[in-house]
Design a protein around this motif. Structure first.
Motif, mmCIF file in Angstrom:
data_model
loop_
_atom_site.group_PDB
_atom_site.id
_atom_site.type_symbol
_atom_site.label_atom_id
_atom_site.label_comp_id
_atom_site.label_asym_id
_atom_site.label_seq_id
_atom_site.Cartn_x
_atom_site.Cartn_y
_atom_site.Cartn_z
ATOM 1 N N LEU A 92 1.011 15.963 19.330
ATOM 2 C CA LEU A 92 0.553 16.147 18.257
ATOM 3 C C LEU A 92 1.688 15.215 17.327
ATOM 4 O O LEU A 92 2.893 15.438 17.420
ATOM 5 N N ASP A 93 1.385 14.643 16.373
ATOM 6 C CA ASP A 93 2.322 13.594 15.529
ATOM 7 C C ASP A 93 2.016 14.078 13.996
ATOM 8 O O ASP A 93 1.020 14.200 13.243
ATOM 9 N N PRO A 94 3.059 14.956 13.592
ATOM 10 C CA PRO A 94 2.910 15.665 12.247
ATOM 11 C C PRO A 94 3.181 14.578 11.216
ATOM 12 O O PRO A 94 2.901 15.139 9.886
ATOM 13 N N LEU A 95 3.542 13.539 11.500
ATOM 14 C CA LEU A 95 3.714 12.447 10.303
ATOM 15 C C LEU A 95 2.523 11.334 10.420
ATOM 16 O O LEU A 95 2.872 10.193 9.448
ATOM 17 N N ALA A 96 1.671 11.636 11.123
ATOM 18 C CA ALA A 96 0.473 10.630 11.382
ATOM 19 C C ALA A 96 -0.183 10.031 10.006
ATOM 20 O O ALA A 96 -0.261 8.967 9.513
ATOM 21 N N ALA A 97 -0.130 11.027 8.822
ATOM 22 C CA ALA A 97 -1.004 10.766 7.646
ATOM 23 C C ALA A 97 -0.058 10.225 6.871
ATOM 24 O O ALA A 97 -0.405 9.725 5.734
ATOM 25 N N ARG A 98 1.323 10.097 6.997
ATOM 26 C CA ARG A 98 2.290 9.581 5.945
ATOM 27 C C ARG A 98 3.138 8.285 6.599
ATOM 28 O O ARG A 98 3.767 7.525 5.822
ATOM 29 N N ARG A 99 2.615 7.842 7.773
ATOM 30 C CA ARG A 99 3.088 6.685 8.390
ATOM 31 C C ARG A 99 2.583 5.578 7.524
ATOM 32 O O ARG A 99 1.461 5.215 7.248
ATOM 33 N N ALA A 100 3.369 4.542 7.229
ATOM 34 C CA ALA A 100 3.051 3.215 6.421
ATOM 35 C C ALA A 100 3.169 2.181 7.638
ATOM 36 O O ALA A 100 4.236 1.931 8.440
ATOM 37 N N PRO A 101 2.441 1.106 7.494
ATOM 38 C CA PRO A 101 2.558 0.041 8.422
ATOM 39 C C PRO A 101 3.844 -0.663 8.535
ATOM 40 O O PRO A 101 4.527 -1.313 9.333
#
Length: 372
Positions: free
Chosen positions: A2-11
């Protein structure tokens, strides 16, 4: 995982979520002692485990929560160093590209004895030499790992984690803060006995400061952990004071918000590294943008789960263990309301193989194959 930061990662964001540097120890932990060893006698422990320790406790806890973790550390060129490097890099997926091996330097070792809910430690080691000749004073203060002449050292990262040392400068913290990293720091016992906040030179660069209750009260001259937290909030934007089994109390100086979350009661086997696991849980929730009380609750839960296993680094829980707790006792017990936020986070978390754990020996020989 699980990636807890998936929704907040920027390209265009940093490739590392967290950077940290420090000394890696080989930890040997004895548990099941009925009392402290008595001089002139031999004590037998009912349990034993070995695992990477020191800064490895924090690095592993962060990596097991799905954060892209980069560790700069010196490793001895002995079997202990090889074991620790393999566990961290191959076993936990921690980026060690900024770490190095020091020829002729033996790995630091800590022996920890756990009994009556406490632990006693004996350590041995020598500080690793600076990575480059002529490095400035303090460059080797974390095992010779921080190299100010190396490109992108400290590297771009969303956050950095450190332990502040009174009167001992850590130049990389200010550099990381200038580059936009969010600094999370705890602090160790002040051996000088002065308890002077001015001696913590990096405190103004920190976003969050996470002392325990005794440390917080000593530094502020207060007699109450909550009063200490509010006093420290004059120096740093976010203060978290850990209260042991009573949980944690936090003050956000930017918003004026304060929160207290009680601890999760468990039967503790070994408390080694529990503070590191707490910080890792809080950093994870902070980078994910969770509310303050949820971050405190999550950090306390991860720490509670960790003390049920041997060792510091390899006792840190991962998402499958957190999910198992929530879908078991968590959702049906007294903590179901406080931890209801986990239902949304764990929606996509499937069961997986148990994580690597501390074992008595550094590695068993593979079984001999029968002749073909």
């Amino acid at each position: 995982m699980l990636d807890p930061l998936a929704a907040r990662r920027a390209p265009d964001g940093p490739s590392r979520d967290v950077y940290l540097t420090g000394t890696v120890f080989l930890d040997i932990i004895f548990t099941g002692l009925d009392s402290a060893p008595v001089r002139g006698t031999e004590s037998w422990a009912r349990g034993m485990g070995s695992s990477p320790g020191g800064i490895a406790n924090m690095a592993t806890a962060l990596a097991r929560l799905g954060l892209r973790t980069s560790l700069a550390a010196a490793f001895g060129d002995d079997m202990y160093g090889d074991y620790c490097r393999e566990e961290l890099e191959a076993g936990e997926g921690i980026d060690l590209s900024l770490s190095h091996t020091v020829p002729g330097w033996h790995s630091p070792v800590t022996v920890s004895m756990a009994y009556e809910g406490e632990r006693t430690m004996i350590s041995h080691g020598h500080e690793a030499p600076p990575r480059k000749a002529g490095a400035p004073e303090g460059a080797g203060s974390h095992g010779g790992a921080y190299d100010p002449e190396a490109p992108e050292c400290p590297p771009p990262s969303a956050a950095c984690v450190s332990s502040l040392v009174p009167g001992r400068a850590q130049e990389w913290i200010a550099a990381a803060a200038r580059r936009g990293s969010r600094i999370f720091a705890d602090v160790g016992w002040d051996e000088t006995g002065r308890w002077d906040l001015a001696a913590l030179a990096e405190l103004p660069h920190c976003e969050a400061f996470l002392p325990n209750a005794v440390e917080a009260m000593r530094y502020t001259g207060t007699e109450c952990p909550r009063a200490a937290a509010h006093a420290l909030a004059q120096y740093v934007p976010l203060v978290v004071v850990t209260l042991g089994a009573e949980g944690a109390y936090a003050v956000d100086a930017r918003t004026g918000e304060a929160a207290h979350v009680p601890g999760v009661a468990v039967e503790a086997l070994d408390t080694t590294g529990a503070g590191d696991v707490f910080v890792a849980g809080f950093v994870t929730g902070s980078l994910a943008g969770w509310p303050l009380a949820d971050r405190l609750a999550f950090a306390g839960l991860t720490a509670a789960l960790s003390v049920q296993e041997f060792g510091g680094s390899l006792s840190a829980p991962g998402w499958p263990e957190i999910a198992a707790w929530w879908r078991g006792v968590g959702a049906r017990g007294p903590h179901r309301t406080r931890y209801a936020f986990l239902e949304r986070i764990l929606a996509g978390c499937a069961a997986s193989a148990p994580p690597r754990r501390a074992v008595p020996t550094l590695g068993f020989r593979p079984p001999e194959q029968p002749p073909g």
